[in-house]
Enzyme design. Structure first.
Site, PDB file in Angstrom:
ATOM      1  N   GLU A  92       0.823  -1.219   0.000  1.00 45.29           N
ATOM      2  CA  GLU A  92       0.000   0.000   0.000  1.00 45.29           C
ATOM      3  C   GLU A  92       0.853   1.264   0.000  1.00 45.29           C
ATOM      4  OE1 GLU A  92      -3.222   1.620   3.084  1.00 45.29           O
ATOM      5  OE2 GLU A  92      -3.380  -0.513   2.633  1.00 45.29           O
ATOM      6  N   ASP A  93       1.963   1.241   0.756  1.00 45.31           N
ATOM      7  CA  ASP A  93       2.701   2.492   1.001  1.00 45.31           C
ATOM      8  C   ASP A  93       4.039   2.613   0.281  1.00 45.31           C
ATOM      9  OD1 ASP A  93       0.645   3.101   2.667  1.00 45.31           O
ATOM     10  OD2 ASP A  93       1.682   2.588   4.524  1.00 45.31           O
TER      11      ASP A  93
END
Length: 743
Positions: A92-93
């Site tokens: 996600e990051d």
């Protein structure tokens, strides 16, 4: 520069220290090669998050390590879960992809991390990003329950470290936690985590009440400890005499459960007697567990008189989440009720670690309630058409409910949530049985579909080939399975009717010499104020729109330009938020830059100046103001976080707001006169209504009064409490009716 290098070195050493603590926590579950896999995941996480920091300023990597630690230590998960916990945010990051994860760690780890990764992209306007993300996470539950367990560990650590977040973010995260994650932890048997999530949510949502109860618990700690010592002394002695090895401890109740009890029973803190429970944990052999628990029960009830209505036997019939225990409430030596929980070490581990422990003991337990629940969730998820928000509501409904046990005519046992009806039972047997159900026999007596079942009922379902699901069934079924099947069936039925309506409309338009094309169909939908073309076809098939209405449309057609379709929900919301920035009103401040705007006060919680509030952007009704502890706040914030705007009051006092006061006391001559004197004469407050009821010398009254703000209300309550004979005065919510005071 030198200082900065020292900081980096100190952080590196702290990261390694935390990593070693994680390895110690999972030592008991490590197999050959596991340590190398955890090290690989740790190195990848450190490298990926190296330039990231948390809101507190500390390195981001502290978070995945802490989540892995919770998964290992507090939930009891193994190596695969620890690897996934360390990597749960990298896709996600950071630049790392699921393909990279699969290449390094295999398909299973990639699938779990995919379940933990939020969805990105655009959704249809009627949906909610939060609901879609939650549904995605639950879809992986069908394959692997570890997704949910790691997500709970992630949420728990975020809740423990939320001090540096802005207030509106704190409220949104807490609402989501109370609405979804705490009930999930409860359903998966993680009672300790469930209690901590609820307590932490309360700490941010109702800080003053939380602080008050925490302080009072602390003050009574010594007194409580000496009471527990006195209470368990004789129990320990007799257990020893009877050769029962046991650990007897006193466990304080969670702050949230104390507050829930105070609200439910309408009592002050001093009157909550069961501030703690006594737990007896027996060291028993598997074949002697039941008999040992009942022996311990006999010892406790010989020493202290039990309350016959408060025996809960979850040993003979465990809860759906696998929880087994024997609960009783007894009268203690100082005349107060004490809850006693009796269980074995195996039962205690399942109660503390839920699903993870249930797996460990799976061979010894027969068909488990947890397995049944997971298969129910799978069935619910298999309905592809369900709207994510509807699904969330149905799913949520089955998370927190207590169970009742119902028997089939052949004596098989079926667990249903409390309040379940005969129709819920029919759908539980089979979807087709539910759809064709016309009634039932409960304990050989004929009952309607809406009949609420009681624990221990024996139910026989009566069906008919001519029966089909009805819309009003949704008003009384409570299980998610029944709701989903009825909605799906009604949708299909509506689609079939709409098909017929389409043909009828085509013929009618032809007779009016109007071309049948999508352009005209949209115009017609707009003309009849219908939200979709399917609704138009359905109404025509049902005769709700006839030829006369269509002629009227044909007459106006010439002057109607093709009006644009109604704005999507998102566009309307954006428009409203723009208005927030421009309108000028001098009572309430709202929005990111706290601009002054127009608003409406919501009827569900009756906010008054001084209350902690937030704004919710509705599509049809503009911006509505709710109290942060409004009964609907958690649902609004957890499902529609993007529509929440900050709100706070200014110190204007021209308005008075209607609020309700509930007054309890001992009925004395002149009591009402004294009350109204304080309200009208001393405080010069306007009253709208007063309702009084007295029974056996007890006075119960409700008074609707107009006040300026919470401070004004607080002073009035304190003054009323001083009136002779009054024992309690409390605010309750009512419909809001602002009134401009004349100077």
């Amino acid at each position: 520069m030198k200082d900065y290098i020292i900081d980096i070195e100190a952080e590196k050493s702290e990261i390694l220290k935390r990593y070693r603590a994680l390895l110690r926590a999972c030592k008991s579950t490590l197999k050959k090669g596991d340590k190398r896999m955890i090290r690989m995941a740790f190195d990848m996480a450190v490298e990926s998050h190296k330039d990231m920091r948390r809101k507190s300023g500390e390195p981001y990597i502290y978070h995945p390590i802490a989540v892995a630690q919770i998964a290992a230590e507090e939930i009891g998960l193994g190596t695969t879960s620890i690897v996934c916990a360390l990597l749960h945010d990298v896709v996600e990051d950071t630049e790392i992809t699921l393909e990279d994860i699969e290449r390094e760690f295999g398909k299973k780890v990639a699938k779990i991390i995919d379940g933990l990764t939020k969805i990105s992209g655009v959704f249809d306007a009627n949906s909610s990003m939060q609901a879609e993300n939650f549904r995605k996470m639950l879809l992986t539950l069908a394959d692997d329950v570890r997704v949910i367990l790691i997500k709970l560990a992630d949420r728990l650590h975020n809740m423990r470290t939320m001090d540096f977040m802005p207030r509106d973010k704190q409220l949104k995260i807490c609402s989501e936690t109370v609405y979804l994650y705490a009930p999930l932890a409860h359903r998966l048997g993680l009672y300790t985590i469930k209690s901590e999530l609820e307590d932490l949510s309360m700490k941010y949502m109702e800080p003053e009440t939380y602080k008050f109860i925490a302080t009072r618990l602390n003050e009574k700690k010594t007194e409580r400890e000496s009471f527990v010592k006195e209470f368990i002394g004789p129990i320990n002695r007799i257990l020893k005499e009877q050769d029962l090895e046991a650990n007897v401890v006193g466990r304080p109740k969670s702050i949230n459960s104390i507050w829930t009890k105070m609200k439910k029973k309408g009592i002050p803190f001093e009157e909550v007697y069961d501030l703690f429970a006594i737990r007896i944990i027996l060291d028993s052999k598997p074949d002697q567990e039941k008999s040992d628990c009942w022996k311990a029960y006999s010892i406790v009830t010989d020493l202290y008189r039990p309350n016959p209505d408060r025996l809960r036997d979850w040993i003979s019939s465990p809860k759906a989440n696998g929880y087994e225990s024997l609960h009783t409430t007894v009268m203690g030596p100082k005349g107060q009720w004490v809850e006693v929980q009796i269980r074995t070490q195996r039962m205690n581990e399942i109660a503390e670690k839920g699903f993870a422990a249930h797996w460990k003991y799976k061979e010894s337990s027969s068909d488990s309630g947890l397995d049944q629940w997971v298969s129910k969730v799978r069935e619910l998820l298999s309905n592809p058409e369900a709207n994510a928000l509807d699904f969330l509501d149905d799913f949520k409904m089955n998370l927190f409910s207590d169970e009742i046990f119902i028997f089939t005519p052949k004596g098989d046992l079926i667990q249903l949530p409390i309040e379940a009806t005969a129709l819920d039972f029919a759908f539980e047997i089979h979807s087709d049985v539910g759809a064709k159900c016309i009634g039932a026999k409960v304990n050989h007596k004929l009952v309607p579909l809406s009949y609420k079942l009681q624990n221990g009922d024996q139910v026989e379902v009566i069906t008919s080939g001519k029966q089909a699901p009805k819309e009003d069934w949704l008003n009384f079924v409570v299980t998610a399975k029944a709701k989903a099947k009825i909605k799906s069936s009604l949708k299909e039925e509506r689609r079939k009717v709409a098909e017929d309506g389409k043909e009828i409309l085509e013929r009618k338009l032809k007779s009016l010499k109007i071309t049948y094309n999508s352009d005209n169909i949209y115009k017609l939908s707009y003309f009849f104020k219908l939200s979709s073309t399917q609704d138009l076809f359905y109404n025509i098939a049902k005769g709700l729109i006839d030829l006369k209405d269509l002629k009227e449309f044909a007459a106006t057609e010439k002057i109607i330009d093709q009006k644009p379709q109604l704005d999507t929900e998102q566009e309307q919301i954006q428009k409203l938020i723009k208005q927030v920035k421009t309108k000028d009103s001098d009572i309430l401040l709202i929005g990111e830059d706290l601009q002054k705007i127009d608003y409406k006060l919501s009827n569900c919680c009756n906010p008054i100046p001084g209350d902690d509030v937030f704004g919710f952007v509705t599509v049809s009704d503009g911006i509505k103001i709710h109290r942060t502890n409004c009964p609907n706040a958690t649902k609004l914030m957890s499902s529609f976080g993007y529509r929440i705007v900050k709100a706070k009051w200014t110190s204007q006092k021209q308005l008075a707001f209607l609020t309700g006061l509930k007054i309890i006391g001992i009925d004395e001559v002149g009591l009402i006169n004294n009350l109204t004197k304080v309200i009208s004469s001393d405080f010069k407050v306007n009253m709208r209504s007063i309702t009084v009821d007295t029974e056996d010398g007890i006075f119960n009254g409700t008074i609707m009064v107009y006040v300026n703000d919470t401070k004004h209300l607080e002073n009035l309550i304190n003054e009323l409490k001083q009136v002779k004979g009054i024992t309690d005065v409390a605010r309750f919510d009512s419909e809001t009716e602002p009134l401009t005071l004349k100077s």
